[in-house]
Design a protein around this motif. Sequence first.
Motif, PDB file in Angstrom:
ATOM      1  N   LEU A  71      12.585  24.461 -24.629  1.00 47.99           N
ATOM      2  CA  LEU A  71      13.139  24.873 -23.342  1.00 47.99           C
ATOM      3  C   LEU A  71      11.998  25.263 -22.418  1.00 47.99           C
ATOM      4  N   GLU A  72      11.790  24.472 -21.400  1.00 48.98           N
ATOM      5  CA  GLU A  72      10.694  24.675 -20.452  1.00 48.98           C
ATOM      6  C   GLU A  72      10.702  26.072 -19.845  1.00 48.98           C
ATOM      7  N   SER A  73      11.885  26.635 -19.610  1.00 50.75           N
ATOM      8  CA  SER A  73      11.996  27.901 -18.881  1.00 50.75           C
ATOM      9  C   SER A  73      11.745  29.142 -19.739  1.00 50.75           C
ATOM     10  N   MET A  74      11.685  29.011 -21.046  1.00 54.44           N
ATOM     11  CA  MET A  74      11.461  30.176 -21.911  1.00 54.44           C
ATOM     12  C   MET A  74      10.069  30.762 -21.680  1.00 54.44           C
ATOM     13  N   PRO A  75       9.937  32.083 -21.679  1.00 54.42           N
ATOM     14  CA  PRO A  75       8.613  32.691 -21.546  1.00 54.42           C
ATOM     15  C   PRO A  75       7.601  32.148 -22.549  1.00 54.42           C
ATOM     16  N   PHE A  76       8.025  31.942 -23.793  1.00 52.58           N
ATOM     17  CA  PHE A  76       7.146  31.365 -24.819  1.00 52.58           C
ATOM     18  C   PHE A  76       6.512  30.074 -24.308  1.00 52.58           C
ATOM     19  N   ASN A  77       7.321  29.200 -23.755  1.00 52.85           N
ATOM     20  CA  ASN A  77       6.821  27.903 -23.280  1.00 52.85           C
ATOM     21  C   ASN A  77       6.070  27.997 -21.961  1.00 52.85           C
ATOM     22  N   GLN A  78       6.425  28.958 -21.129  1.00 56.18           N
ATOM     23  CA  GLN A  78       5.672  29.171 -19.897  1.00 56.18           C
ATOM     24  C   GLN A  78       4.232  29.588 -20.226  1.00 56.18           C
ATOM     25  N   VAL A  79       4.075  30.437 -21.235  1.00 56.83           N
ATOM     26  CA  VAL A  79       2.729  30.830 -21.670  1.00 56.83           C
ATOM     27  C   VAL A  79       2.010  29.619 -22.271  1.00 56.83           C
ATOM     28  N   LEU A  80       2.693  28.849 -23.115  1.00 59.70           N
ATOM     29  CA  LEU A  80       2.046  27.661 -23.706  1.00 59.70           C
ATOM     30  C   LEU A  80       1.624  26.677 -22.619  1.00 59.70           C
ATOM     31  N   ASN A  81       2.413  26.543 -21.572  1.00 62.74           N
ATOM     32  CA  ASN A  81       2.014  25.669 -20.460  1.00 62.74           C
ATOM     33  C   ASN A  81       0.689  26.126 -19.857  1.00 62.74           C
ATOM     34  N   ARG A  82       0.517  27.421 -19.726  1.00 64.56           N
ATOM     35  CA  ARG A  82      -0.743  27.953 -19.186  1.00 64.56           C
ATOM     36  C   ARG A  82      -1.900  27.726 -20.162  1.00 64.56           C
ATOM     37  N   VAL A  83      -1.619  27.846 -21.457  1.00 57.54           N
ATOM     38  CA  VAL A  83      -2.642  27.556 -22.475  1.00 57.54           C
ATOM     39  C   VAL A  83      -3.117  26.111 -22.318  1.00 57.54           C
ATOM     40  N   LEU A  84      -2.178  25.201 -22.129  1.00 52.02           N
ATOM     41  CA  LEU A  84      -2.518  23.782 -21.973  1.00 52.02           C
ATOM     42  C   LEU A  84      -3.412  23.566 -20.759  1.00 52.02           C
ATOM     43  N   VAL A  85      -3.130  24.257 -19.680  1.00 46.39           N
ATOM     44  CA  VAL A  85      -3.957  24.136 -18.473  1.00 46.39           C
ATOM     45  C   VAL A  85      -5.372  24.643 -18.760  1.00 46.39           C
ATOM     46  N   VAL A  86      -5.472  25.817 -19.387  1.00 45.86           N
ATOM     47  CA  VAL A  86      -6.783  26.394 -19.698  1.00 45.86           C
ATOM     48  C   VAL A  86      -7.597  25.441 -20.572  1.00 45.86           C
ATOM     49  N   LEU A  87      -6.950  24.848 -21.565  1.00 37.22           N
ATOM     50  CA  LEU A  87      -7.651  23.971 -22.511  1.00 37.22           C
ATOM     51  C   LEU A  87      -7.768  22.522 -22.026  1.00 37.22           C
ATOM     52  N   GLU A  88      -7.091  22.215 -20.930  1.00 39.88           N
ATOM     53  CA  GLU A  88      -7.039  20.846 -20.417  1.00 39.88           C
ATOM     54  C   GLU A  88      -6.521  19.880 -21.489  1.00 39.88           C
ATOM     55  N   LYS A  89      -5.406  20.281 -22.110  1.00 39.88           N
ATOM     56  CA  LYS A  89      -4.755  19.497 -23.161  1.00 39.88           C
ATOM     57  C   LYS A  89      -3.286  19.325 -22.825  1.00 39.88           C
ATOM     58  N   SER A  90      -2.607  18.525 -23.625  1.00 36.16           N
ATOM     59  CA  SER A  90      -1.165  18.348 -23.450  1.00 36.16           C
ATOM     60  C   SER A  90      -0.464  18.773 -24.740  1.00 36.16           C
ATOM     61  N   ARG A  91       0.841  18.887 -24.663  1.00 36.26           N
ATOM     62  CA  ARG A  91       1.605  19.283 -25.852  1.00 36.26           C
ATOM     63  C   ARG A  91       1.394  18.307 -27.005  1.00 36.26           C
ATOM     64  N   SER A  92       1.172  17.056 -26.707  1.00 37.20           N
ATOM     65  CA  SER A  92       0.981  16.064 -27.779  1.00 37.20           C
ATOM     66  C   SER A  92      -0.352  16.235 -28.509  1.00 37.20           C
ATOM     67  N   ASP A  93      -1.234  17.086 -28.011  1.00 34.77           N
ATOM     68  CA  ASP A  93      -2.504  17.375 -28.687  1.00 34.77           C
ATOM     69  C   ASP A  93      -2.346  18.420 -29.787  1.00 34.77           C
ATOM     70  N   PHE A  94      -1.147  19.000 -29.902  1.00 32.09           N
ATOM     71  CA  PHE A  94      -0.881  20.054 -30.869  1.00 32.09           C
ATOM     72  C   PHE A  94       0.219  19.641 -31.835  1.00 32.09           C
ATOM     73  N   TYR A  95       0.264  20.355 -32.946  1.00 31.12           N
ATOM     74  CA  TYR A  95       1.382  20.286 -33.874  1.00 31.12           C
ATOM     75  C   TYR A  95       2.012  21.670 -33.829  1.00 31.12           C
ATOM     76  N   VAL A  96       3.272  21.778 -33.467  1.00 29.72           N
ATOM     77  CA  VAL A  96       3.939  23.070 -33.366  1.00 29.72           C
ATOM     78  C   VAL A  96       5.005  23.170 -34.448  1.00 29.72           C
ATOM     79  N   THR A  97       4.992  24.282 -35.146  1.00 31.45           N
ATOM     80  CA  THR A  97       6.005  24.538 -36.168  1.00 31.45           C
ATOM     81  C   THR A  97       6.215  26.042 -36.281  1.00 31.45           C
ATOM     82  N   GLN A  98       7.010  26.451 -37.248  1.00 30.98           N
ATOM     83  CA  GLN A  98       7.294  27.865 -37.409  1.00 30.98           C
ATOM     84  C   GLN A  98       7.399  28.254 -38.876  1.00 30.98           C
ATOM     85  N   CYS A  99       7.363  29.559 -39.103  1.00 39.02           N
ATOM     86  CA  CYS A  99       7.483  30.101 -40.459  1.00 39.02           C
ATOM     87  C   CYS A  99       8.903  29.930 -40.988  1.00 39.02           C
ATOM     88  N   LEU A 100       9.871  30.249 -40.151  1.00 38.34           N
ATOM     89  CA  LEU A 100      11.276  30.209 -40.548  1.00 38.34           C
ATOM     90  C   LEU A 100      11.949  28.986 -39.936  1.00 38.34           C
TER      91      LEU A 100
END
Length: 186
Positions: A71-100
């Motif tokens: 969900l683009e609008s979630m704070p979690f993803n808004q922060v990740l969007n900023r991380v991508l800008v800082v690193l000059e990367k895209s979401r496809s440059d990462f593998y995202v998963t979770q513990c649970l």
Amino acid sequence: MKRYEIIAARRLLKGTDDFETLADAGLDGPYVSPYQRVSKSTAGPVLLATHWLDGLSARAYQGELAASGFLESMPFNQVLNRVLVVLEKSRSDFYVTQCLHLLPKVRRSESRMPRHLLDESFEGVTRHELKGRKVVALGTIAAACCARHRISCTPTWHPSRRRLSYDEKAAEIAEAVRAAMQGEWG
């Protein structure tokens, strides 16, 4: 384990009175986590969160989630969007998963995630995803799971951490990603 075996292991997890499976929420698919519709890099770092989403939100936003996995609008993803800008990367440059790999049926604080469910999911699914990967643990719960299961990680703040701006959190997470990648990324 091969990817299809990890997906099969995730599908074997059982829901409880308070937690449901992706299939229960109508979001089972050819991935371990819906985030992997976009973020499934085999070479980039792993961003490890505590859990993906709650069941109520998963149902309410099923169309958006079916398309992108997040969900683009979630704070979690808004922060990740900023991380991508800082690193000059895209979401496809990462593998995202979770513990649970179960969904809380209702919204709840991460501090209420039962440790036995976290550990069962991490042991049965997540540790296989992380094997041989550079892992950035987003928050104390993800870092603690890595420690209990002897997975090396670079710990950092969770994107939903309170009392900090999105930019402050993004800068810290970007620095953790750089540290995990040990100079492989600028």
